[in-house]
Design a protein around this motif. Structure first.
Motif, short mmCIF file in Angstrom:
data_model
loop_
_atom_site.label_atom_id
_atom_site.label_comp_id
_atom_site.label_asym_id
_atom_site.label_seq_id
_atom_site.Cartn_x
_atom_site.Cartn_y
_atom_site.Cartn_z
N GLY A 86 0.57 -1.32 0.02
CA GLY A 86 -0.32 0.22 -0.38
C GLY A 86 0.78 1.02 0.33
N HIS A 87 1.98 1.37 -0.27
CA HIS A 87 3.04 2.22 -0.23
C HIS A 87 2.32 3.62 -1.05
CE1 HIS A 87 5.13 1.50 3.61
NE2 HIS A 87 6.30 2.71 2.90
N GLY A 88 1.85 2.57 -2.42
CA GLY A 88 1.16 4.11 -3.50
C GLY A 88 0.30 5.23 -3.19
N ALA B 103 -2.86 7.98 -10.95
CA ALA B 103 -1.53 7.37 -10.21
C ALA B 103 -0.73 6.78 -9.46
CB ALA B 103 -1.13 9.40 -10.09
N PHE B 104 -1.83 6.62 -8.54
CA PHE B 104 -1.55 5.84 -7.52
C PHE B 104 -2.49 4.57 -7.50
CE2 PHE B 104 -0.85 10.36 -6.27
CZ PHE B 104 -0.32 10.68 -5.95
N LEU C 122 1.12 0.99 -8.86
CA LEU C 122 2.17 1.27 -8.48
C LEU C 122 3.50 0.78 -7.36
CD1 LEU C 122 4.40 4.45 -7.85
CD2 LEU C 122 2.51 5.67 -6.46
N SER C 123 2.40 0.30 -6.16
CA SER C 123 2.64 0.04 -4.84
C SER C 123 3.35 -1.69 -5.62
CB SER C 123 1.75 -0.02 -3.97
OG SER C 123 0.45 0.18 -3.40
N LEU C 124 2.72 -1.27 -6.58
CA LEU C 124 3.77 -3.96 -6.68
C LEU C 124 5.02 -2.91 -7.58
CD1 LEU C 124 0.47 -5.72 -8.40
CD2 LEU C 124 1.84 -5.44 -6.04
N THR C 125 4.88 -1.61 -8.21
CA THR C 125 6.31 -1.04 -8.97
C THR C 125 7.06 -1.32 -7.33
OG1 THR C 125 5.24 -0.66 -10.20
CG2 THR C 125 7.23 -0.08 -10.05
#
Length: 350
Positions: free
Chosen positions: A72-74, A260-261, A265-268
């Motif tokens: 969940g960091h995205g 954008a989120f 993004l989190s998986l990247t």
């Protein structure tokens, strides 16, 4: 002379703070030289590399040093980005830019405290599932509230370049800095500050507690380490880095929207952490550079070979995927681990 060199090497290895200060200073010099030499397009790509590396750096401490897997960091980046966008919502803010970034980090830290406290008793796939829910839900919240711009998001007013920055740049380079280079410089200075703090935390007593919890929870608890406090503190530090990355994202893109989120993004970010080397800040920077520049390089080569833009774009995606597979096969401990292994072999070679 030999004794002096040995003494300097001993001080370099014994005092991490000294090592990190010197590395940060050298990094700042490199950033100034590179941003002076490149054009606006390359400066924009370097900004993208910087904010991705900031978020990946925080996550690599959480996953590599404390053993918590977050998907969940995205979404945490979104909190920092939206806070910055709300403070610079198409108008000049009376709040200084540094204060805006700090407020964005503080908001993300508060969110990190809530999520970290709720997820402190979860482990492995259960924690990953909880943070996965966060990654899916937060972009939908951005679409739901009109104050956050809905599907279109929010547009930012990018602050003017301070006069002192213009004068300094003109003195050093003989030309005025562009807005793109100014934002790139802000992003890289933020990266240097964040990585300096993260590196010192990793080598401090706090970092050793995080590592102890990762290695053996029972032994850590017997040693008197509060497992919940260690997990929550690691999650909060990681969230702070994500908030700073989100603020830089907002300043660079000038538009903050829910798309954008996404979960991608989190998986990247997690892929960068794993393939760069768990717990390695150097690996986070290297893989962020690969992520940003390799597809563009392949696409430029394809376009130069008279391949149409669609196929060139597909080639760039394929090249990035093949690079990731090669890293997994040739460097199972990540890119940073592979480089350390190669350096050790070179030292042993007569």
């Amino acid at each position: 002379m030999t004794d002096r060199i040995a003494g300097l090497r001993s001080a370099w290895e014994t005092y991490p703070l000294l090592r990190h200060l010197v590395t940060a200073a050298l990094g700042l010099v490199v950033v100034i030289v590179v941003l002076t030499a490149v054009g606006d397009f390359r400066a924009t790509k370097l900004t993208e590399m910087a904010y991705i590396a900031i978020a990946a750096g925080g996550l690599t401490l959480l996953t590599g040093l404390n053993g918590q897997i977050s998907l969940g960091h995205g979404a945490l980046m979104a909190f920092g980005a939206y806070t910055t966008a709300l403070l610079y919502d198409e108008r000049e803010s009376a709040i200084p830019l540094v204060a805006v970034v700090l407020i964005s980090v503080l908001v993300t830290v508060l969110v990190g405290v809530l999520i970290g406290a709720a997820a402190a008793r979860l482990h492995g796939p259960y924690l990953a599932g909880a943070t996965l829910t966060l990654a899916i839900a937060v972009p939908e919240l951005g679409k739901y509230f009109d104050q956050l711009g809905g599907d279109q998001g929010l547009r930012l007013f990018v602050p003017e370049i301070p006069q002192w920055a213009t004068d300094t740049a003109f003195y050093l380079t003989g030309s005025d800095p562009s807005r793109s280079k100014y934002v790139a410089f802000l992003a890289w200075v933020t990266l240097i500050v964040v990585f300096f703090l993260l590196a010192n935390l990793a080598t401090s007593r706090i970092g050793r507690r995080w590592a102890a919890v990762r290695d053996d929870e029972v032994a850590a608890e017997i040693a008197g380490i509060d497992l919940t406090r260690a997990r929550v503190s690691a999650f909060v530090v990681s969230a702070a880095a994500a908030g700073a990355a989100g603020a830089m994202f907002a300043l660079a893109q000038r538009t903050v929207g829910p798309l954008a989120f996404s979960l991608n993004l989190s998986l990247t970010l997690l892929a960068i952490v794993v393939l760069g080397g768990l717990g390695s800040l150097t690996g986070a920077i290297l893989l962020s550079g690969v992520l940003v520049f390799l597809p563009q390089l392949v696409m430029d080569l394809g376009t130069g070979a008279n391949i149409d833009a669609t196929r060139a774009s597909q080639m760039s995606t394929l090249a990035f995927g093949l690079t990731m597979v090669l890293v997994i096969l040739l460097a199972p401990r990540g890119l940073a681990g592979g480089l350390r292994t190669a350096r050790a072999k070179l030292r042993r070679t007569p």
